[in-house]
Design an enzyme around this catalytic site. Structure first.
Site, PDB file in Angstrom:
ATOM      1  N   LYS A   1       0.855  -1.205   0.000  1.00 23.17           N
ATOM      2  CA  LYS A   1       0.000   0.000   0.000  1.00 23.17           C
ATOM      3  C   LYS A   1       0.880   1.240   0.000  1.00 23.17           C
ATOM      4  CE  LYS A   1       0.831   1.358   4.458  1.00 23.17           C
ATOM      5  NZ  LYS A   1       1.721   2.452   4.779  1.00 23.17           N
TER       6      LYS A   1
ATOM      7  N   ASP B   1      -2.227  -0.854  10.699  1.00 23.20           N
ATOM      8  CA  ASP B   1      -2.466  -0.925   9.245  1.00 23.20           C
ATOM      9  C   ASP B   1      -3.073  -2.257   8.797  1.00 23.20           C
ATOM     10  OD1 ASP B   1      -1.262   1.503   9.150  1.00 23.20           O
ATOM     11  OD2 ASP B   1       0.531   0.853   8.073  1.00 23.20           O
TER      12      ASP B   1
HETATM   13  O1  C5P Z   1       0.224  -0.131  15.108  1.00 19.20           O
HETATM   14  P1  C5P Z   1       1.651  -0.428  14.805  1.00 19.20           P
HETATM   15  O2  C5P Z   1       2.176  -1.557  15.639  1.00 19.20           O
HETATM   16  O3  C5P Z   1       1.937  -0.618  13.370  1.00 19.20           O
HETATM   17  O4  C5P Z   1       2.470   0.858  15.240  1.00 19.20           O
HETATM   18  C1  C5P Z   1       3.862   0.876  15.321  1.00 19.20           C
HETATM   19  C2  C5P Z   1       4.266   2.074  16.162  1.00 19.20           C
HETATM   20  O5  C5P Z   1       3.951   3.278  15.488  1.00 19.20           O
HETATM   21  C3  C5P Z   1       3.521   2.169  17.488  1.00 19.20           C
HETATM   22  O6  C5P Z   1       4.195   1.483  18.494  1.00 19.20           O
HETATM   23  C4  C5P Z   1       3.496   3.651  17.761  1.00 19.20           C
HETATM   24  O7  C5P Z   1       4.723   4.038  18.301  1.00 19.20           O
HETATM   25  C5  C5P Z   1       3.432   4.260  16.374  1.00 19.20           C
HETATM   26  N1  C5P Z   1       2.073   4.641  15.955  1.00 19.20           N
HETATM   27  C6  C5P Z   1       1.486   5.770  16.518  1.00 19.20           C
HETATM   28  N2  C5P Z   1       0.229   6.137  16.103  1.00 19.20           N
HETATM   29  C7  C5P Z   1      -0.434   5.424  15.164  1.00 19.20           C
HETATM   30  C8  C5P Z   1       0.159   4.285  14.574  1.00 19.20           C
HETATM   31  C9  C5P Z   1       1.420   3.930  15.000  1.00 19.20           C
HETATM   32  O8  C5P Z   1       2.076   6.439  17.384  1.00 19.20           O
HETATM   33  N3  C5P Z   1      -1.650   5.835  14.776  1.00 19.20           N
END
Ligand code: C5P
Length: 297
Positions: free
Chosen positions: A10, A136
């Protein structure tokens, strides 16, 4: 019986951060669009355990891989004790690249195992499990083009625009999403929220206007740390891209084109030791969702 299928990459055509939440995540609005670069996954039933093999060095093959985590989560949720799976992963989508490769793999494993283990979980349940795996992941179970809100997991299906080309340029190094969010300086990058304008241009299939409005709030912090990203952006602009942006938290930069020949010429003309590939937007799941059923002796 086993299964073989593809999971796409994506890009984020827009990404606006509203602010930091109490749980440490950031409240955001983003437009996700699937593009035609795929990983390949094969699932082979085992009597127990979860095993992952991957053809790309550097990709973890233990429980830290989201594809394994997806299988473990399903096993736990459905109290499965007497079945396991061997996951074979062929990576084309670079990791740590802002292209959602790992998230797409996890979504694919959820869907594939629902079938292989005959779990009969509904789509809504799969989506809620997906959101436990990463912000995601639910997108890859939803629609080829979608608006993401909240952490990115609250999705609204968007009708994709007519097809356009997306030239992906990967500078060769991964970037950790958590690092980018930790280093955001929101006060310094205040900007009007243009997500609704992007939605309108997608709806109208006005690729030129879409290109002029591409925006990613995460871009300044990434460019400050990795100036090469700006070098790639400048080249893509000079080579006639209608818009150029960092995808998600990087490191991939993409340029959009409304003509496959122009995209191809730009791809060949880039001066730099960067991996690059011309993809196009996916308009429908049926473009890649043909699952192959495998017979194991
Ligand atoms: O959700 P995911 O595990 O992919 O997110 C990875 C990191 O990115 C999280 O630990 C966080 O630090 C950051 N993040 C965030 N806000 C979001 C998505 C991700 O702060 N909306």
């Amino acid at each position: 019986m086993g299964l073989k299928f593809k999971t796409p990459a994506k890009v984020n055509l827009g990404l606006h951060i509203h602010g930091k939440r109490r749980d440490g995540f950031h409240e955001l609005e983003t437009i996700f669009q699937m593009v035609s670069l795929y990983d390949e996954i094969e699932l082979e039933p085992l009597s127990s355990g979860i095993e992952l093999e991957c053809d790309t060095p550097g990709v973890p093959t233990d429980d830290t891989n989201l594809a394994c985590q997806a299988a473990i989560l399903l096993q736990k949720f459905c109290h499965i004790k007497d079945r396991g799976v061997g996951i074979r992963l062929k990576k084309k989508i670079p990791f740590g690249a802002g292209l959602g490769g790992g998230s797409g793999n996890a979504a694919g494993v959820l869907m594939g195992l629902n079938r292989l283990w005959n779990l009969k979980l509904k789509q809504e349940k799969l989506i809620s499990l997906a959101s436990e795996l990463g912000s995601d992941v639910p997108f890859f179970l939803t629609s080829p083009c979608a608006l993401g809100m909240g952490r990115g997991e609250q999705l609204t299906v968007l009708k994709p625009s007519s097809k356009f080309q997306v030239l992906l340029v990967f500078p060769g190094f991964p970037i950790a999403t958590s690092w980018v969010f930790q280093n955001l300086k929101l006060k310094l990058t205040k900007r009007e929220n243009n997500i609704s304008i992007l939605r309108k241009n997608i709806y109208l299939s006005d690729i030129s206007a879409l290109g002029s409005q591409l925006y990613n709030h995460l871009e300044p912090v990434v460019i400050q740390r990795f100036p090469e990203i700006q070098v790639i952006k400048n080249q893509l602009q000079t080579l006639g891209a209608l818009g150029v942006l960092l995808s998600g938290s990087g490191s991939t930069v993409f340029g959009i084109f409304d003509n496959p020949d122009k995209a191809k010429v730009a791809c060949e003309s880039l001066k730099g030791d960067w991996k690059r590939v011309v993809t196009e937007t996916i308009g429908n799941f049926s473009e890649f969702c043909s699952e192959e059923i495998l017979d194991y002796p």
